[in-house]
Design a protein around this motif. Structure first.
Motif, PDB file in Angstrom:
ATOM      1  N   ASP A 185       0.742  -1.348   0.041  1.00 27.91           N
ATOM      2  CA  ASP A 185       0.148  -0.211  -0.149  1.00 27.91           C
ATOM      3  C   ASP A 185       0.940   1.272   0.153  1.00 27.91           C
ATOM      4  OD1 ASP A 185      -1.952   1.876   0.346  1.00 27.91           O
ATOM      5  OD2 ASP A 185      -2.783   1.340   2.109  1.00 27.91           O
ATOM      6  N   ASN A 186       1.130   1.452  -1.144  1.00 25.32           N
ATOM      7  CA  ASN A 186       2.127   3.008  -1.330  1.00 25.32           C
ATOM      8  C   ASN A 186       1.539   4.165  -0.904  1.00 25.32           C
ATOM      9  OD1 ASN A 186       4.475   1.787  -2.612  1.00 25.32           O
ATOM     10  ND2 ASN A 186       3.310   1.356  -4.157  1.00 25.32           N
ATOM     11  N   ALA A 187       0.161   4.325  -0.743  1.00 26.27           N
ATOM     12  CA  ALA A 187      -0.429   5.132  -0.722  1.00 26.27           C
ATOM     13  C   ALA A 187      -0.378   5.476   0.945  1.00 26.27           C
ATOM     14  CB  ALA A 187      -2.012   5.152  -0.848  1.00 26.27           C
ATOM     15  N   SER A 188      -0.534   4.385   1.880  1.00 20.52           N
ATOM     16  CA  SER A 188      -0.308   4.758   3.102  1.00 20.52           C
ATOM     17  C   SER A 188       1.055   5.124   3.588  1.00 20.52           C
ATOM     18  CB  SER A 188      -0.551   3.475   3.966  1.00 20.52           C
ATOM     19  OG  SER A 188       0.365   2.557   3.818  1.00 20.52           O
ATOM     20  N   ILE A 189       1.849   4.913   2.774  1.00 21.23           N
ATOM     21  CA  ILE A 189       3.490   5.499   3.126  1.00 21.23           C
ATOM     22  C   ILE A 189       3.510   6.854   2.662  1.00 21.23           C
ATOM     23  CG2 ILE A 189       5.861   5.214   2.376  1.00 21.23           C
ATOM     24  CD1 ILE A 189       5.403   2.127   2.013  1.00 21.23           C
ATOM     25  N   ILE A 190       2.904   7.366   1.496  1.00 22.45           N
ATOM     26  CA  ILE A 190       2.959   8.277   0.909  1.00 22.45           C
ATOM     27  C   ILE A 190       1.988   9.396   2.054  1.00 22.45           C
ATOM     28  CG2 ILE A 190       2.064  10.064  -0.940  1.00 22.45           C
ATOM     29  CD1 ILE A 190       2.909   7.406  -2.554  1.00 22.45           C
ATOM     30  N   ALA A 191       1.076   9.149   2.721  1.00 21.50           N
ATOM     31  CA  ALA A 191       0.270   9.755   3.387  1.00 21.50           C
ATOM     32  C   ALA A 191       0.999  10.102   4.657  1.00 21.50           C
ATOM     33  CB  ALA A 191      -1.135   9.075   3.815  1.00 21.50           C
ATOM     34  N   THR A 192       2.061   8.912   4.981  1.00 20.49           N
ATOM     35  CA  THR A 192       2.677   9.415   6.218  1.00 20.49           C
ATOM     36  C   THR A 192       3.582  10.708   5.914  1.00 20.49           C
ATOM     37  OG1 THR A 192       2.685   7.100   6.814  1.00 20.49           O
ATOM     38  CG2 THR A 192       4.502   8.253   7.637  1.00 20.49           C
ATOM     39  N   ALA A 193       4.474  10.429   4.567  1.00 17.63           N
ATOM     40  CA  ALA A 193       5.290  11.587   4.068  1.00 17.63           C
ATOM     41  C   ALA A 193       4.476  12.756   3.992  1.00 17.63           C
ATOM     42  CB  ALA A 193       5.840  11.080   2.734  1.00 17.63           C
ATOM     43  N   ARG A 194       3.136  13.046   3.824  1.00 16.87           N
ATOM     44  CA  ARG A 194       2.272  13.975   3.861  1.00 16.87           C
ATOM     45  C   ARG A 194       2.129  14.522   5.111  1.00 16.87           C
ATOM     46  NH1 ARG A 194      -2.391  14.433  -0.700  1.00 16.87           N
ATOM     47  NH2 ARG A 194      -1.077  13.744  -2.484  1.00 16.87           N
ATOM     48  N   GLN A 195       2.028  13.668   5.997  1.00 18.60           N
ATOM     49  CA  GLN A 195       1.762  14.049   7.373  1.00 18.60           C
ATOM     50  C   GLN A 195       3.054  14.743   7.901  1.00 18.60           C
ATOM     51  OE1 GLN A 195       0.585  11.020  10.099  1.00 18.60           O
ATOM     52  NE2 GLN A 195       0.996  12.240  12.108  1.00 18.60           N
ATOM     53  N   ILE A 196       4.159  14.261   7.733  1.00 20.80           N
ATOM     54  CA  ILE A 196       5.529  14.744   8.231  1.00 20.80           C
ATOM     55  C   ILE A 196       5.645  16.295   7.465  1.00 20.80           C
ATOM     56  CG2 ILE A 196       7.933  14.381   7.719  1.00 20.80           C
ATOM     57  CD1 ILE A 196       7.639  11.624   8.025  1.00 20.80           C
ATOM     58  N   LEU A 197       5.210  16.313   6.206  1.00 22.99           N
ATOM     59  CA  LEU A 197       5.479  17.526   5.442  1.00 22.99           C
ATOM     60  C   LEU A 197       4.487  18.743   6.042  1.00 22.99           C
ATOM     61  CD1 LEU A 197       6.007  16.288   1.717  1.00 22.99           C
ATOM     62  CD2 LEU A 197       7.684  17.430   3.419  1.00 22.99           C
ATOM     63  N   THR A 198       3.412  18.037   6.311  1.00 14.83           N
ATOM     64  CA  THR A 198       2.302  19.048   7.070  1.00 14.83           C
ATOM     65  C   THR A 198       2.777  19.638   8.486  1.00 14.83           C
ATOM     66  OG1 THR A 198       0.536  18.111   5.632  1.00 14.83           O
ATOM     67  CG2 THR A 198      -0.038  19.555   7.523  1.00 14.83           C
ATOM     68  N   GLN A 199       3.193  18.551   9.165  1.00 16.29           N
ATOM     69  CA  GLN A 199       3.797  19.083  10.342  1.00 16.29           C
ATOM     70  C   GLN A 199       4.769  20.095  10.461  1.00 16.29           C
ATOM     71  OE1 GLN A 199       4.613  15.392  12.184  1.00 16.29           O
ATOM     72  NE2 GLN A 199       2.710  15.269  13.297  1.00 16.29           N
ATOM     73  N   SER A 200       5.733  19.935   9.305  1.00 15.61           N
ATOM     74  CA  SER A 200       6.865  20.737   9.269  1.00 15.61           C
ATOM     75  C   SER A 200       6.629  22.013   8.542  1.00 15.61           C
ATOM     76  CB  SER A 200       7.981  20.130   8.251  1.00 15.61           C
ATOM     77  OG  SER A 200       7.969  18.489   8.749  1.00 15.61           O
ATOM     78  N   GLY A 201       5.348  22.194   8.114  1.00 20.33           N
ATOM     79  CA  GLY A 201       4.935  23.482   7.402  1.00 20.33           C
ATOM     80  C   GLY A 201       5.162  23.709   6.025  1.00 20.33           C
ATOM     81  N   LYS A 202       5.673  22.386   5.292  1.00 22.48           N
ATOM     82  CA  LYS A 202       5.939  22.455   4.037  1.00 22.48           C
ATOM     83  C   LYS A 202       4.822  21.942   2.879  1.00 22.48           C
ATOM     84  CE  LYS A 202      10.816  21.469   5.187  1.00 22.48           C
ATOM     85  NZ  LYS A 202      11.158  22.880   4.883  1.00 22.48           N
ATOM     86  N   ALA A 203       3.769  21.802   3.607  1.00 19.85           N
ATOM     87  CA  ALA A 203       2.419  21.321   2.665  1.00 19.85           C
ATOM     88  C   ALA A 203       2.220  22.353   1.620  1.00 19.85           C
ATOM     89  CB  ALA A 203       1.340  20.883   3.714  1.00 19.85           C
ATOM     90  N   PRO A 204       1.732  22.062   0.339  1.00 19.20           N
ATOM     91  CA  PRO A 204       1.340  23.211  -0.448  1.00 19.20           C
ATOM     92  C   PRO A 204       0.360  24.244   0.161  1.00 19.20           C
ATOM     93  CG  PRO A 204       1.209  21.146  -1.616  1.00 19.20           C
ATOM     94  CD  PRO A 204       1.604  20.905  -0.151  1.00 19.20           C
ATOM     95  N   SER A 205       0.767  25.495   0.174  1.00 11.31           N
ATOM     96  CA  SER A 205       0.094  26.492   0.818  1.00 11.31           C
ATOM     97  C   SER A 205      -1.553  26.373   0.612  1.00 11.31           C
ATOM     98  CB  SER A 205       0.304  27.696   0.278  1.00 11.31           C
ATOM     99  OG  SER A 205       0.377  28.160  -0.841  1.00 11.31           O
ATOM    100  N   THR A 206      -2.122  26.274  -0.699  1.00 13.31           N
ATOM    101  CA  THR A 206      -3.489  26.283  -0.690  1.00 13.31           C
ATOM    102  C   THR A 206      -4.328  25.094  -0.066  1.00 13.31           C
ATOM    103  OG1 THR A 206      -3.057  27.149  -2.847  1.00 13.31           O
ATOM    104  CG2 THR A 206      -5.315  27.021  -2.526  1.00 13.31           C
ATOM    105  N   LEU A 207      -3.602  23.972  -0.412  1.00 16.84           N
ATOM    106  CA  LEU A 207      -4.325  22.840   0.459  1.00 16.84           C
ATOM    107  C   LEU A 207      -4.533  23.198   1.856  1.00 16.84           C
ATOM    108  CD1 LEU A 207      -5.328  19.825  -0.177  1.00 16.84           C
ATOM    109  CD2 LEU A 207      -3.015  19.180   0.171  1.00 16.84           C
ATOM    110  N   ALA A 208      -3.194  23.596   2.415  1.00 14.54           N
ATOM    111  CA  ALA A 208      -3.231  23.733   3.892  1.00 14.54           C
ATOM    112  C   ALA A 208      -4.051  24.832   4.330  1.00 14.54           C
ATOM    113  CB  ALA A 208      -1.974  24.314   4.180  1.00 14.54           C
TER     114      ALA A 208
END
Lengths: 212, 425
Positions: free
Chosen positions: B108-131
């Motif tokens: 399940d690559n998506a669950s790994i990618i979702a984890t990466a997204r969580q890390i990026l969101t926490q780090s304030g690096k998620a794309p601004s409009t999505l955030a």
């Protein structure tokens, strides 16, 4: 001085012990992570999902990737058949004597496995999209398997090379717990997890008409 | 920041995640299972390459062998530069899980990618409009910022349309009715952009003659926390829906044609909260199918005479298990139904999922990634393209224009509503 045959006979049990110990340790590290059963009302059957995941869903006509890459699928199957056949031969050899006609058959399986593994190695080197997803472990794992299958094939037709085959088996046993060949255990865990989730959600329905 | 990222990864390391991270053999078969890669064959679109972002960190920091021989796996210490490099890789993914279906190991690559997204969101690096949409979901209750007044305005307008359709001036849309059997929550995207779809859903409820209600507190079922991988936002939004259903004491919470919202509430929420919900969660399509089988609604296919094809939304079909229901309804609602190939759980993603629409900086990639879907639609030769997800509908409309498909994009409920045999007062 020891011959290769004698030396590998001495070392082999240690390689087996290493293999078993490290496989258990590595598996324990993964399993201790814990698993929580999925909640929510079932729409399908997790049990049927697992059964389907481990059987029919692996059939070539169920995979788009097989339709697009039949050679890769054939090579993958060939390599695994070679490995399983030779391991089965070696294990059986401990308990009974194989009839003479069986040995060339196992040898041929090993030969096909070697050619398949070599093909996959070449693919990894030649296809540009494989480079970014390749690391040293991918090369080592393939080479270790190639050596094991080639020496197994040769030993089937030239019994004096049995020491060489045993050496390749020792190297394989030493390397499996370290590299990606460890997927031999996690394959089943991963397929079961896949079947549990998709089965539970009612996604896997093998009685439906094929999607293609 | 780095330590926080590692802590987040460690928290996510359960048996499935550890298995998916350790089992990949880099066979590369996932590459061509991905619509993004098929449209633009570059490394960043290979699912296992995306998952390798997290995998290499996991191997370096959480596996004994990776700690001793990191070079063997190409593993390395996580740096802030790595995180910057992750952004494009992991947010240019629709989390559709087609690669999971095709993977020989079922990873399940998506669950790994979702984890990466969580890390990026926490780090304030998620794309601004999505955030920002995530923030609006939490603060206002809707990623589009829809207010309660706007909701009431829309419903009043839809109500008058329905009164005309049913020939009943006394007909009202029930709001905040306690002890109803069904609580229907639409998506703000539908309310603002596809009100006809909301009207269609309400028409089906009325025609079925069931006891139902909408809520003045929860009128947007979307959950942008899912796209951000942010458990805080995800749970906050889901809690509001759950609490509202509890307050109104309904038996079934009905999500509109919103793919990720259905998946989130139906399949993920009980796991997030580690408890069974005291009510069922169903998609409006599932209910319409049940009501058709029970004879509560009757459909006349003669009104929809153009050929129709159906796009399986990934979150409804592959990840939700609602597969045959829309097909049965379409067969009953239209004269000519044509399947795309491949379909069902092997259907191509349209490229609109995973929050792609809220990342305008990736618009070109999004449109390009719809190539496989566009080819499918063209090959079907259908005049109408129906789907059961507002987000997909948005993307399909864009693809229609971009690839000059010449189809009319509608929701399945639109077609059902047209085919409904209505008893006029």
């Amino acid at each position: 001085m020891f011959t290769l045959d004698q030396l590998t006979l001495i070392v082999f049990p240690f390689a087996v012990a290493w293999f078993i110990t490290l496989m258990i340790l590595r598996t324990a590290v993964v399993l201790r992570r814990g698993y929580k059963t999925e909640l929510g009302l079932e729409k399908g059957s997790p049990r049927r999902g697992v059964l389907y995941s481990l059987t029919f869903s692996m059939l070539p006509w169920k995979k788009d990737s097989v339709r697009r890459h039949p050679l890769t699928y054939a090579a993958g199957m060939g390599m695994h058949v070679g490995i399983f056949a030779t391991v089965f031969f070696a294990l059986g050899n401990r308990f009974w004597a194989w009839p003479d006609f069986a040995i060339p058959i196992f040898g041929a399986c090993a030969g096909v496995g070697f050619i398949s593994a070599l093909g996959l190695f070449l693919k990894r080197n030649m296809m540009s999209y494989m480079k970014p997803i390749t690391n040293p472990d991918d090369y080592f794992s393939n080479l270790v398997v190639q050596f094991y299958l080639l020496s197994g094939c040769l030993a089937a037709f030239a019994p004096t090379l049995i020491g060489l085959w045993r050496l390749s088996a020792i190297i394989l046993l030493l390397y499996v717990p370290l590299g990606k060949i460890y997927h031999m255990l996690l394959f089943f865990v991963s397929r079961i997890l896949f079947g549990l989730q998709f089965g539970r959600r009612g996604v896997l329905k093998h009685d439906l008409p094929l999607s293609y | 920041m780095i330590q926080e990222a590692l802590n987040t990864l460690e928290k996510k390391l359960n048996l499935p995640m550890a298995t998916y991270l350790e089992a990949c053999t880099h066979c590369g078969l996932c590459a061509e299972a991905c619509h993004l890669y098929r449209a633009d064959p570059v490394a960043k679109h290979i699912p296992c390459f995306k998952a390798d972002t997290v995998r290499k960190v996991y191997q370096r920091h959480f596996t004994p062998i990776g700690k001793i021989f990191p070079w063997l796996y190409g593993a390395h210490d996580l740096t802030e530069k790595d995180l910057d490099g992750w952004v494009e890789t992991v947010f240019q993914c629709t989390l559709c899980r087609r690669c999971t279906i095709e993977c020989p190991l079922g990873i399940d690559n998506a669950s790994i990618i979702a984890t990466a997204r969580q890390i990026l969101t926490q780090s304030g690096k998620a794309p601004s409009t999505l955030a920002e949409h995530g923030r609006l979901s939490c603060d206002v209750g809707s990623p589009l910022g829809v207010t309660r007044e706007q909701f009431f305005d829309r419903i009043a307008w839809i109500e008058s349309e329905l009164q005309e359709e049913f020939g009943n001036d006394d007909l009202t849309v029930p709001i905040d009715q306690e002890d109803a059997d069904y609580l229907f929550i639409p998506a703000s995207l539908e309310l603002m952009k596809y009100p006809r779809t909301v009207q269609a859903c309400l028409k089906i409820f009325i025609a079925a003659g069931v006891k139902w209600t909408m809520s003045s507190n929860r009128f947007d079922v979307t959950n942008f926390g899912v796209f951000l991988g942010d458990p805080q936002i995800t749970k906050t939004i889901a809690t509001r829906d759950i609490e509202e259903a509890k307050r109104l004491r309904v038996k079934i919470l009905v999500t509109s044609e919103c793919g990720h919202a259905y998946r989130a509430l139906r399949w993920e929420a009980p796991n997030w909260f580690q408890e069974e919900l005291p009510f069922e969660v169903k998609n409006v399509i599932e209910l319409a199918d049940e009501w058709m089988a029970q004879g509560k609604i009757k459909l006349d296919s003669s009104v929809n005479h153009k050929s129709v094809t159906y796009h399986d939304p990934c979150n409804i079909t592959r990840n939700g298990g609602v597969i045959e229901e829309p097909r049965r309804l379409l067969h009953a609602s239209v004269q000519e139904f044509r399947e795309m190939t491949p379909n069902r759980e092997r259907n191509w993603c349209c490229g609109g999922g995973g929050g792609f629409h809220s990342m305008p900086e990736y618009k070109d990639v999004r449109l390009q990634s719809g190539l496989m879907k566009a080819n499918q639609v063209k090959a079907s030769g259908a005049k109408i393209l129906a789907t059961t997800c507002a987000n997909c509908q948005l993307q399909l409309n864009d693809l229609n224009e971009h690839y000059n498909l010449g189809v009319e994009c509608v929701s399945v409920t639109d077609l059902i509503a047209d085919a409904l045999v209505v008893q006029r007062s």
